[in-house]
Design an enzyme around this catalytic site. Structure first.
Site, PDB file in Angstrom:
ATOM      1  N   ALA A   1       0.870  -1.180   0.000  1.00  0.00           N
ATOM      2  CA  ALA A   1       0.000   0.000   0.000  1.00  0.00           C
ATOM      3  C   ALA A   1       0.902   1.224   0.000  1.00  0.00           C
ATOM      4  O   ALA A   1       1.733   1.393   0.894  1.00  0.00           O
ATOM      5  CB  ALA A   1      -0.906   0.001   1.228  1.00  0.00           C
TER       6      ALA A   1
ATOM      7  N   VAL B   1       4.317  -1.255   3.494  1.00  0.00           N
ATOM      8  CA  VAL B   1       4.222   0.160   3.132  1.00  0.00           C
ATOM      9  C   VAL B   1       5.134   0.439   1.938  1.00  0.00           C
ATOM     10  O   VAL B   1       6.301   0.052   1.930  1.00  0.00           O
ATOM     11  CB  VAL B   1       4.609   1.057   4.314  1.00  0.00           C
ATOM     12  CG1 VAL B   1       4.604   2.522   3.912  1.00  0.00           C
ATOM     13  CG2 VAL B   1       3.668   0.815   5.487  1.00  0.00           C
ATOM     14  N   LYS B   2       4.604   1.129   0.958  1.00  0.00           N
ATOM     15  CA  LYS B   2       5.336   1.388  -0.279  1.00  0.00           C
ATOM     16  C   LYS B   2       5.689   2.873  -0.359  1.00  0.00           C
ATOM     17  O   LYS B   2       4.813   3.733  -0.192  1.00  0.00           O
ATOM     18  CB  LYS B   2       4.459   0.975  -1.467  1.00  0.00           C
ATOM     19  CG  LYS B   2       5.145   0.832  -2.804  1.00  0.00           C
ATOM     20  CD  LYS B   2       4.128   0.251  -3.790  1.00  0.00           C
ATOM     21  CE  LYS B   2       4.686   0.114  -5.181  1.00  0.00           C
ATOM     22  NZ  LYS B   2       3.636  -0.338  -6.133  1.00  0.00           N
ATOM     23  N   VAL B   3       6.974   3.170  -0.580  1.00  0.00           N
ATOM     24  CA  VAL B   3       7.428   4.559  -0.674  1.00  0.00           C
ATOM     25  C   VAL B   3       8.295   4.726  -1.919  1.00  0.00           C
ATOM     26  O   VAL B   3       8.918   3.764  -2.378  1.00  0.00           O
ATOM     27  CB  VAL B   3       8.230   4.989   0.577  1.00  0.00           C
ATOM     28  CG1 VAL B   3       7.438   4.745   1.853  1.00  0.00           C
ATOM     29  CG2 VAL B   3       9.563   4.263   0.645  1.00  0.00           C
TER      30      VAL B   3
END
Length: 220
Positions: A56, A82-84
């Site tokens: 996400a 978590v995607k950054v």
């Protein structure tokens, strides 16, 4: 190599999960926006369909806000990654989140040195975009191969996720280059099943069978 579906569409996810070959899901702001549902709601629904890593992505661009958003996303479900983006702020946020035990997928990677930065920051996954490099007459498969080789030599535990794959050949090349994961749009997953000789062979087998046994087998 694991297969992830690159989609936020629930029907595609159900169809993919039913095949028994899907290990996780990747999403991005474009895919979430396409579905028109709040990100928290849609990510939770996805986690109810596929029991595996679900990426996400944050929409913040400053490190501190990425961290805050990442914590909220990670709290949605135990499977959330978590995607950054691979920016200075993204790497700083990755370092903070990974130290907190939050798994991070660093995306939009286009060079081996960027991938080294992601691994040093503690990334769980790095996502090199092979297809977008190929679009610019660069070699996306060589990027994946280089990252996988450097990670192996240096002992980094970060997984290499081959992204932006456009064809069955891309999937094969990603596997041969050492990618741990390939993320596929549903259309590409469907393409992997098809070969003209498979269809032709099945057609002949069934034709030969019906010539001898014209009635379908009785139900048990």
């Amino acid at each position: 190599m694991k297969f992830f579906l690159d989609t936020a569409n629930l029907e595609e996810l159900r169809r993919g999960a039913a095949l028994g070959v899907i290990d996780g899901v990747t999403t991005n702001p474009s895919l979430i926006a396409k579905e028109g549902r709040p990100v928290e709601e849609r990510i939770l629904e996805i986690c109810g369909i596929v029991d595996g890593d679900v990426s996400a992505e944050v929409v913040a661009v400053e490190a501190d806000r990425m961290v805050e958003e990442g914590r909220r996303l990670a709290a949605i479900h135990r499977n959330v990654v978590v995607k950054v983006p691979l920016t200075q702020d993204g790497i700083r946020a990755t370092s903070i989140l990974s130290r907190e035990g939050i798994r991070v997928n660093v995306t939009l990677c286009f060079s081996p040195v960027q991938a080294i930065l992601a691994a040093k920051a503690g990334a769980y996954i790095v996502s090199p975009f092979a297809g977008r490099l190929d679009d610019l007459a660069a070699n996306g498969s060589e990027l994946i191969r280089s990252i996988a080789e450097v990670y192996r030599i240096q002992g980094f535990r970060t997984q290499v996720l081959a992204a932006s794959l456009r064809s069955p050949l891309h999937v094969f090349e990603a596997a041969r280059a050492g990618a741990h994961i390939a993320t596929l749009p549903f259309k590409l997953l469907d393409m992997l099943f098809h070969h003209p000789l498979t269809s032709k062979g099945l057609e002949k087998f069934l034709k030969d069978w019906r010539e001898v046994f014209p009635e379908p087998p009785a139900a048990v």
